[in-house]
Design an enzyme around this catalytic site. Structure first.
Site, mmCIF file in Angstrom:
data_model
loop_
_atom_site.group_PDB
_atom_site.id
_atom_site.type_symbol
_atom_site.label_atom_id
_atom_site.label_comp_id
_atom_site.label_asym_id
_atom_site.label_seq_id
_atom_site.Cartn_x
_atom_site.Cartn_y
_atom_site.Cartn_z
ATOM 1 N N GLY A 1 -14.597 -33.356 -29.728
ATOM 2 C CA GLY A 1 -14.077 -32.159 -30.364
ATOM 3 C C GLY A 1 -12.737 -31.681 -29.838
ATOM 4 O O GLY A 1 -11.819 -32.463 -29.558
ATOM 5 N N SER A 2 -12.627 -30.363 -29.696
ATOM 6 C CA SER A 2 -11.343 -29.715 -29.413
ATOM 7 C C SER A 2 -10.765 -30.035 -28.045
ATOM 8 O O SER A 2 -9.617 -29.665 -27.755
ATOM 9 C CB SER A 2 -11.486 -28.201 -29.566
ATOM 10 O OG SER A 2 -11.809 -27.869 -30.897
ATOM 11 N N THR A 3 -11.515 -30.718 -27.182
ATOM 12 C CA THR A 3 -10.928 -31.141 -25.902
ATOM 13 C C THR A 3 -9.789 -32.128 -26.128
ATOM 14 O O THR A 3 -8.985 -32.371 -25.231
ATOM 15 C CB THR A 3 -11.990 -31.787 -24.986
ATOM 16 O OG1 THR A 3 -12.563 -32.923 -25.658
ATOM 17 C CG2 THR A 3 -13.086 -30.788 -24.635
ATOM 18 N N PHE A 4 -9.697 -32.712 -27.342
ATOM 19 C CA PHE A 4 -8.617 -33.646 -27.664
ATOM 20 C C PHE A 4 -7.329 -32.928 -28.045
ATOM 21 O O PHE A 4 -6.257 -33.534 -28.065
ATOM 22 C CB PHE A 4 -9.054 -34.562 -28.814
ATOM 23 C CG PHE A 4 -9.681 -35.858 -28.373
ATOM 24 C CD1 PHE A 4 -9.243 -37.066 -28.869
ATOM 25 C CD2 PHE A 4 -10.714 -35.874 -27.450
ATOM 26 C CE1 PHE A 4 -9.817 -38.266 -28.471
ATOM 27 C CE2 PHE A 4 -11.297 -37.057 -27.043
ATOM 28 C CZ PHE A 4 -10.848 -38.258 -27.550
#
Length: 570
Positions: free
Chosen positions: A275-278
């Site tokens: 998810g948004s950790t990228f």
């Protein structure tokens, strides 16, 4: 006068007495020789019997008798993680049992309930020369069995492997099989070194810190239980060396009592869409390639982004419905703005960044690891979705090494479970410009201070990081009722030393402990905050509430709406 005359002496009397004594001595010597010869005959006969009918020694018997014990494994400070110890084995010679075998079988079943009385009776009736009753027996049990007074029972000492910390770091350590060889984890990786006769007895130090490992397992295990998650994973890396300070995967196992194949190591053997950790990785690629040259550059997030028949939107309740600059894109975790950045970056540059970080191959570490799920094609939609962690799946260890490079000046280090010699630090390879890394440290800190990572703050330790919540993959699609919640953090961000990844698979909300949503901001960010608070000082990070990274140049770019400070993370 009377004169008494003595009779004349017999000439042969003294000689006869001497001959009698010699004859007696000869007879006694003959009897002694016969007895000695008979004794020797018994010894030789017993040896012949054992040579012909006794069972051959097993490899384990030879190893434990003739070879020095397997080397110990310790943590980086010398605390024991795996040790070779003397243990008791209880055995019996069924063909030498004296007395009532049925009664003996009943008593053995009471003392050693591993098998039934019927099974013990079958062993005793087999007539074999040798059988094991119990390996790794406690001294108390040995005393109780010895008290039975059965001469056919034998007690043997042998080397055994003990994991004094029980389940702690089990996936890292692994275990040994019945032959004394490693079959999983670092026991298998180090098998040759630990079994080397020239190095036997020498302990091998891992990179783990037992104190930090215990804290990480405790906090993740508590969160997993309270939030009824299916699994959990966590790893802490030294950003300058790649050393793994702690690694845990739940559920775990006890290497002292292996009952079957161990569960998968979620840190290295499971891949997830994170998810948004990228998003910080996509932004770093845009900054590093010159695609973005100004932090004030704005991207349209007023409405969902239509791409063909697909629509990219921000999470309900988190929409800003306005144009967002770079700090705001990350603080508010906008899928729309991130997708627009990736669209401008392009497929070639996005793939190049992912390949630099090793997202196209197995993570570099001693343990067995899984290969990522790399997109088969890189169309426009794929480029956009991978920028916010959908359509590409990697291990939590991939993410940890990537974040270490984001904050340490742009150097990627292979992760290692071996303690690194401070005099010979690894060089690593450059994947980002130093100035890009400096900018990312500011942005990641702002996410914790102003955005979705606020619950990950540990006062005084200057935590920076990014949350990520992605729908769990299932059956070739996605299960909208489950998610994978991840928080990638670094501390202290003004002088980065450690990166921590914490992940929960399919957590549930629990209002009784203040967790009202299943997003990463509510589920795993607090876990990181607690682990950092418990271990920061142990790792040499001095808490200082008056010290921080300088992000003042970016603060004016953040729009402070009327309810900005009241907005819940994610």
């Amino acid at each position: 006068m009377i004169v008494v005359v003595a009779p004349p002496a017999r000439k042969g009397r003294t000689g006869d007495a001497r001959q009698a004594l010699v004859a007696t001595a000869q007879i006694r010597l003959m009897i002694l020789s016969i007895l000695f010869g008979f004794g020797m005959l018994l010894v030789v006969g017993k040896l012949a019997f054992l040579a012909i009918w006794a069972e051959p020694a097993t490899a384990r018997d030879i190893a434990t008798t003739l070879v020095p014990p397997r080397g110990d494994i310790t943590d980086r400070r010398g605390a024991p993680l795996a040790r070779s110890i003397d243990a008791w084995t209880i055995a019996i010679h069924p063909n030498q049992v004296i007395g009532d075998k049925a009664e003996l079988a009943k008593k053995l079943a009471e003392l050693i309930p591993d098998q039934s009385a019927e099974r013990y009776y079958a062993i005793l009736k087999s007539g074999s020369g040798f059988a094991f009753l119990k390996r790794n027996a406690m001294p108390e049990l040995v005393s109780q069995v010895n008290a039975l007074g059965q001469p056919a029972i034998e007690f043997q000492r042998e080397n055994d492997r003990l994991y004094p910390q029980s389940t702690l770091a089990a996936h890292v350590l692994g275990y040994i099989d019945s032959t004394g060889h490693g079959r999983y984890g670092m026991e298998q990786v180090l098998d040759g070194q630990l079994m080397d006769p020239n190095r036997r007895g020498e302990p091998v130090a891992l990179s783990l810190d037992l104190r930090v490992q215990a804290a990480l397992e405790n906090e993740l295990g508590t969160a997993m239980t309270q939030l009824q998650a299916r699994g959990a994973a966590g790893v802490i890396l030294d950003v300058q060396t790649g050393e793994v300070i702690a690694m845990t995967s739940l559920p775990s196992f006890n290497p002292n009592a292996i009952g079957g194949p161990p569960p998968r190591n979620n840190v290295t053997q499971s891949v997830y869409e994170l998810g948004s950790t990228f998003k910080p990785i996509a932004v770093a690629a845009a900054i590093d390639t010159g695609t973005i040259t100004s932090m004030s550059r704005r991207f349209d997030a007023t409405v969902p982004l239509q791409v063909g028949r697909f629509k990219i939107h921000d999470d309900p309740g988190d929409e800003q419905f306005r144009w967002l600059n770079i700090p705001e894109t990350l603080i508010y975790s906008s899928n729309i703005a991130t997708a627009r950045i990736a669209d401008e970056l392009g497929a070639e540059k996005m793939q190049e960044m992912f390949r630099r970080l090793g997202f196209d191959k197995k993570p570099e570490i001693e343990l067995g690891a899984a290969r990522p799920l790399w997109p088969a094609s890189w169309g426009r939609l794929t480029v956009m979705t991978t920028a916010y962690g959908h359509g590409i799946a990697v291990t939590p260890l991939h993410l940890a090494t990537a974040y270490a490079a984001l904050v340490n000046g742009g150097i990627l280090h292979a992760a290692t479970l071996r303690k690194v010699d401070p005099a010979h630090p690894p060089e690593g390879r450059r994947v980002l410009k130093p100035e890009t890394s400096a900018r990312m440290r500011q942005l990641l800190r702002l996410i914790v201070l102003k955005g979705t990572g606020r619950k990950g703050e540990a006062i005084g330790y200057r935590v920076a990081g990014k949350t990520g919540t992605a729908e769990a993959a299932a059956g070739g699609g996605y299960d909208k009722s489950r998610n994978v919640s991840t928080f990638a953090a670094a501390f202290p961000i003004d002088a980065p030393r450690y990166v921590m990844i914490a992940m929960l698979d399919s957590p549930k909300s629990n209002p009784s402990i203040g967790v009202y949503r299943t997003t990463a901001a509510w589920t795993v960010a607090p876990v990181v905050a607690r682990v950092v608070s418990r271990t920061g000082s142990l790792l040499g990070v001095v808490p200082d509430a008056n010290r921080d990274i300088d992000e003042r140049e970016l603060l004016p770019l953040i729009w402070a709406g009327p309810d900005a400070d009241k907005k819940d993370p994610e």
